[in-house]
Design a protein around this motif. Structure first.
Motif, PDB file in Angstrom:
ATOM      1  N   LYS A 119     -12.605   8.267  -1.538  1.00 36.54           N
ATOM      2  CA  LYS A 119     -12.847   6.935  -0.986  1.00 36.54           C
ATOM      3  C   LYS A 119     -13.274   7.026   0.470  1.00 36.54           C
ATOM      4  CE  LYS A 119     -10.029   3.831  -3.770  1.00 36.54           C
ATOM      5  NZ  LYS A 119      -9.028   2.738  -3.702  1.00 36.54           N
ATOM      6  N   ASP A 141     -13.548   5.793   4.360  1.00 40.12           N
ATOM      7  CA  ASP A 141     -12.631   5.165   5.310  1.00 40.12           C
ATOM      8  C   ASP A 141     -12.939   3.671   5.368  1.00 40.12           C
ATOM      9  OD1 ASP A 141     -10.749   5.533   7.802  1.00 40.12           O
ATOM     10  OD2 ASP A 141     -12.418   4.283   8.463  1.00 40.12           O
ATOM     11  N   TYR A 142     -11.885   2.840   5.308  1.00 41.22           N
ATOM     12  CA  TYR A 142     -12.094   1.391   5.273  1.00 41.22           C
ATOM     13  C   TYR A 142     -12.808   0.886   6.530  1.00 41.22           C
ATOM     14  CZ  TYR A 142      -9.188   0.846   1.085  1.00 41.22           C
ATOM     15  OH  TYR A 142      -8.699   0.896  -0.182  1.00 41.22           O
ATOM     16  N   TYR A 184      -2.056   1.489   6.208  1.00 42.31           N
ATOM     17  CA  TYR A 184      -3.268   2.278   6.051  1.00 42.31           C
ATOM     18  C   TYR A 184      -3.515   3.165   7.265  1.00 42.31           C
ATOM     19  CZ  TYR A 184      -8.175   3.539   5.495  1.00 42.31           C
ATOM     20  OH  TYR A 184      -9.335   4.249   5.400  1.00 42.31           O
ATOM     21  N   HIS A 227      -5.324   6.187   2.480  1.00 44.09           N
ATOM     22  CA  HIS A 227      -5.366   5.638   1.126  1.00 44.09           C
ATOM     23  C   HIS A 227      -4.105   5.957   0.335  1.00 44.09           C
ATOM     24  CE1 HIS A 227      -9.496   4.253   1.453  1.00 44.09           C
ATOM     25  NE2 HIS A 227      -9.839   5.428   1.966  1.00 44.09           N
ATOM     26  N   THR A 249      -1.316   4.287  -3.315  1.00 46.59           N
ATOM     27  CA  THR A 249      -1.482   5.034  -4.568  1.00 46.59           C
ATOM     28  C   THR A 249      -0.377   4.758  -5.565  1.00 46.59           C
ATOM     29  OG1 THR A 249      -0.343   6.921  -3.555  1.00 46.59           O
ATOM     30  CG2 THR A 249      -2.760   6.915  -3.489  1.00 46.59           C
ATOM     31  N   PRO A 264      -5.672  -1.814  -3.819  1.00 45.16           N
ATOM     32  CA  PRO A 264      -4.664  -1.466  -2.843  1.00 45.16           C
ATOM     33  C   PRO A 264      -3.341  -2.138  -3.148  1.00 45.16           C
ATOM     34  CG  PRO A 264      -6.748  -1.971  -1.775  1.00 45.16           C
ATOM     35  CD  PRO A 264      -6.899  -2.327  -3.211  1.00 45.16           C
TER      36      PRO A 264
END
Length: 382
Positions: free
Chosen positions: A4, A6-7, A67, A72, A76, A83
């Protein structure tokens, strides 16, 4: 499994971005990659989902903190597809606990069917400084604020085509919220597709870029009542930011800061002023003229033998009482000054006075009381 992104990188912002910066970045990217604007483009649809997932985490302070600390991995556990283990598809399978929760909490979980979520505009906070004289008499002050108003080009719809270009959100059906199951609990959250607005705009207005409001500067006149105190907050209902078409505006909160006066001290509705007196004036008595907070003058008779620190009360000469025609009192505090830089003749006169005084001049009460206590103290040491 693909790694994923990075936000923060997904939203193209720094890790120190404010909530407003996150919101602007989200709206810009969501508009750019929205499926309605990119029909048949699978890459754009995937990007749109990434943007919604990233913003859903970072807009929530608790999720963002988790976060920032764990990445991430913070999301989980707990099952589900998004999320925190939430299932963005929403809803229970038919029957069982799902029906029970539906009956118990259905009204709390948002609306079904058409319509759109209505959110009020944001409040605005400003500070206004006034002098003590202005706080006493009351005053009208102009206040300039940066705010958002309804976009005239689209009449607040956010769409170039007006109401015709606004559609009910297909994900939440206009409720602005979606429900998801986590274990035995139902969790309600803002719809990630429309960001809680309950509607989507196909062709955004060029003036407001789909926001429905535009930023501008406004100047308002605020009436500050007589008797206002430092730190008071005045609320002007509906004078905050526009909430968009059909939504109420926020409020404007004006925080009052009363400047300190070099002459007067205020305690509620009472006023205090310190007046210096020469030693001879205090000893012989006199009449003085003092200023009053309303701009007038008042005469105070000082009796002979007045001591430093004594107060003289002037009734009704104090500060205005809020929402009343009454006034507090004014207290004049006498400060007896010791003469400095004496001339030779002045010194001779004072020395002559001291010699003449001796035991023939009645001591002040404080003077006599002090030395009486000193005498008792030393006698107690024997």
């Amino acid at each position: 499994m693909a790694t994923k992104l990075d936000y923060y990188a997904v939203l193209e912002v720094s890790r120190e971005a404010s909530s407003d910066e996150l919101k602007k970045a989200y709206r810009k990217l969501a508009m750019k990659y929205h499926p309605d604007r990119n029909p048949g483009d699978g890459a754009a649809e995937a990007r749109f989902k990434e943007i919604n997932e990233a913003y859903d985490v970072l807009k929530d302070e608790q999720k963002r903190a988790a976060y920032d600390r764990f990445g991430h991995d913070a999301f989980t556990n707990g099952g589900g597809g998004g999320p925190g283990g939430f299932d963005f598809g929403g809803g229970f399978a038919g029957g069982g606990l799902g029906d029970i929760f539906e009956q118990m909490f259905g009204d709390m979980m948002g609306r079904r069917g058409g319509g759109s979520a209505v959110r009020a505009g944001s409040d605005i906070q400003v500070q206004v400084e006034v002098t003590l004289a202005e706080a006493f008499s009351g005053v009208k002050k102009p206040v300039t604020v940066r705010t958002r108003i309804l976009c005239e080009s689209c009449d607040g719809t956010g769409s170039k085509e007006g109401e015709a270009g606004v559609q009910v959100c297909p994900s939440c059906h206009g409720a602005g919220k979606v429900r998801a199951q986590q274990g035995f609990f139902v969790v309600e959250r803002p719809c990630p597709t429309c960001h809680g607005e309950g509607r989507v705009v196909k062709d955004p207005c060029a003036s407001c870029h789909g926001e429905g409001t535009i930023e501008t500067t406004r100047t308002l006149e605020v009436a500050i009542p007589a008797g206002i105190e430092d730190g008071t907050r005045i609320r002007l209902s509906g004078e905050g930011e526009s909430g968009g078409k059909g939504a109420p505006a926020g409020d404007l909160y004006v925080h009052i800061a009363v400047q300190r006066s070099e002459l007067f001290q205020r305690d509620g509705s009472n006023i205090y002023v310190r007046v210096p007196l020469r030693m001879t004036q205090a000893a012989l008595g006199t009449e003085i003229e003092v200023p009053v907070v309303d701009g007038s003058r008042a005469k105070v008779k000082i009796p002979a033998g007045t001591q430093g620190g004594e107060h003289f009360r002037l009734r009704g000469k104090g500060f205005s009482v809020l929402r009343s025609s009454a006034r507090g009192d004014m207290y004049v505090q006498v400060v007896v000054e010791t003469p400095q830089n004496l001339t030779k003749r002045q010194r001779e006169l004072l020395e002559e006075f001291e010699t003449e005084a001796g035991e023939h001049v009645k001591s002040s009460p404080e003077h006599a009381g002090f030395f009486s206590r000193v005498k008792s103290f030393f006698e107690g040491q024997d």
